[in-house]
Write an enzyme that holds these catalytic residues in place. Structure first.
Site, short mmCIF file in Angstrom:
data_model
loop_
_atom_site.label_atom_id
_atom_site.label_comp_id
_atom_site.label_asym_id
_atom_site.label_seq_id
_atom_site.Cartn_x
_atom_site.Cartn_y
_atom_site.Cartn_z
N GLU A 1 4.66 -2.42 6.72
CA GLU A 1 3.15 -2.86 6.51
C GLU A 1 3.27 -4.38 6.90
O GLU A 1 3.15 -5.22 5.87
CB GLU A 1 2.87 -2.54 5.11
CG GLU A 1 1.17 -3.00 4.83
CD GLU A 1 0.63 -2.59 3.50
OE1 GLU A 1 1.44 -2.14 2.50
OE2 GLU A 1 -0.76 -2.84 3.12
N LYS B 1 1.74 0.45 9.10
CA LYS B 1 0.59 0.33 8.47
C LYS B 1 0.12 -0.94 8.60
O LYS B 1 0.37 -1.82 7.76
CB LYS B 1 0.88 0.57 6.71
CG LYS B 1 -0.26 0.53 6.01
CD LYS B 1 0.22 0.85 4.53
CE LYS B 1 -1.32 0.49 3.54
NZ LYS B 1 -1.09 0.98 2.29
C1 5MM Z 1 -2.83 -0.46 -3.60
O1 5MM Z 1 -2.14 -1.72 -3.40
C2 5MM Z 1 -1.03 -2.07 -2.88
C3 5MM Z 1 -0.20 -2.70 -3.61
O2 5MM Z 1 -0.57 -3.99 -3.75
P1 5MM Z 1 0.33 -5.22 -4.92
O3 5MM Z 1 1.86 -4.82 -4.54
O4 5MM Z 1 -0.35 -6.65 -4.48
O5 5MM Z 1 -0.02 -4.41 -6.14
C4 5MM Z 1 -1.16 -2.55 -1.20
O6 5MM Z 1 0.10 -2.89 -0.72
C5 5MM Z 1 -1.75 -1.52 -0.61
O7 5MM Z 1 -0.89 -0.42 -0.50
C6 5MM Z 1 -2.24 -2.04 0.79
O8 5MM Z 1 -2.71 -3.13 0.81
C7 5MM Z 1 -3.52 -1.05 1.13
O9 5MM Z 1 -4.35 -1.06 0.17
P2 5MM Z 1 -6.08 -1.40 0.49
O10 5MM Z 1 -6.68 -1.38 -0.74
O11 5MM Z 1 -5.79 -2.73 1.24
O12 5MM Z 1 -6.25 -0.30 1.47
#
Ligand code: 5MM
Length: 338
Positions: free
Chosen positions: A174, A216
């Site tokens: 990602e 991702k």
């Molecule tokens: C769900 O949020 C994930 C974890 O973030 P942190 O490590 O900052 O707590 C994040 O990695 C998430 O999997 C991705 O950014 C995708 O989430 P969104 O909300 O952007 O679809």
């Protein structure tokens, strides 16, 4: 199952990934916005409610968990990974330790977590995980992302991915170019190109088998503060073009993050991309906020009202399932919401 089969199962047509891997700090922000206390009991209750939803079976191919969640037992007895597997979805785990300040760079980060990763992976496999996730973060400003940040994050992502495949799991890679900023869509295209190129260079050096990976990425989209808005068609064309040119054909599955787009925007853009997808990539969602925002609101209104929370989640999962096939429409959005 081979890694390639797992990577395809997670993103099978009509399905996508639920990113429920908010770390304790991030879930704290989400709960604060709905006035819910950030304690383990509430975190389990919200996530277990989602994982018990009927949409899991039809629209969710994989769930990304946080360390706390993969170890939890549901109040009905089975463990969280068992509950997810019961629906035919693959349990996964976020294994990075977060984006930390990158020494020698102004305000940029490098994602850490490689120390001890081999041992942690063994334990996560035992707990039921069959895929993992590591997120690198890049911010667009006049000076960033620097080549220092692009190279160091790509190197870490590749070392992570190699260790994960050694542990017989699928790495989700990602690299997130953030939407924050006033840059236009072309700047996002250019930065995403540079980031993806460097990632795939490093993945090759570290001998990662791309057939057993999932990418991702962010969509190619203008910054949230940009005055020039782009049409859904332009976003779809530029995103697909960027992926076709920079992602090797061996990669089986691409699952977008939602990155701060509204739930509807995230569904609409994914749908448009799939309408014109003439590549062999399975293209779908790996949304956190894009799948959970409405359900979270319902949880804030009344934590006991499981029916309403699940209704909101089922709807978003179904809509994104349609988008992953290019079959979503505003009419269906309204029809199913009613
Ligand atoms: C769900 O949020 C994930 C974890 O973030 P942190 O490590 O900052 O707590 C994040 O990695 C998430 O999997 C991705 O950014 C995708 O989430 P969104 O909300 O952007 O679809």
């Amino acid at each position: 199952m081979t890694l390639n089969e797992i990577a395809k199962k997670m993103c099978a047509k009509g399905k996508g990934i639920l990113a429920a891997d908010e770390s304790t700090g991030t879930i704290a922000k989400r709960f604060k916005s709905i006035n819910v206390e950030n304690v383990e009991k509430n975190r389990l209750s919200f996530r277990q409610t989602l994982f018990n939803s009927s949409a899991m079976k039809d629209f969710i191919g994989g769930v990304i968990l946080f360390d706390e969640t993969i170890r939890q037992k549901t109040t009905q007895g089975p463990s969280i990974p068992e509950l997810i597997s019961k629906h035919g979805a693959v349990p996964g785990i976020k294994v990075d330790k977060g984006a930390k300040l990158l020494a020698g760079s102004i305000d940029e980060t490098v994602t850490e977590g490689l120390d001890g990763l081999r041992e942690r992976l063994r334990e996560y496999y035992e707990l039921g995980a069959r895929f993992t996730k590591w997120r690198a973060v890049y911010k667009i400003t006049d000076k960033s992302p620097s080549s220092q940040s692009i190279k160091s994050n790509a190197h870490a992502l590749a070392r992570y991915a190699a260790l994960v495949q050694e542990a017989k799991m699928v790495p989700i890679i990602e690299p997130e170019v953030l939407m924050d900023g006033s840059h236009n869509i072309d700047k996002c295209y250019q930065v995403t190109t540079n980031v993806l190129n460097e990632c795939y260079n490093e993945l090759e050096i570290h001998k990662v088998d791309l057939k057993g990976t999932v990418l991702k990425p962010n969509m190619v989209i203008p910054g949230s503060g940009c005055k020039d808005k782009s049409s859904t068609k332009e976003i779809a064309n530029k995103t697909l073009d960027c992926l076709r040119k920079n992602v090797p054909a061996d990669v089986p599955s691409i699952a977008f993050l939602s990155g701060g787009q509204s739930e509807i925007e995230a569904s609409k853009n994914l749908n448009e991309i799939n309408k014109i997808n003439d590549s062999n990539f399975l293209i779908t969602f790996s949304y956190g906020r894009g799948l959970q925002a409405s359900a979270l609101k319902e949880f804030g209104k009344n934590q006991e009202n499981i029916e309403n929370i699940q209704k909101a989640f089922n709807h978003r999962a179904r809509m994104n399932g349609l988008s992953s096939k290019g079959e979503w429409s505003e009419d269906l959005e309204k029809e199913f919401a009613a």
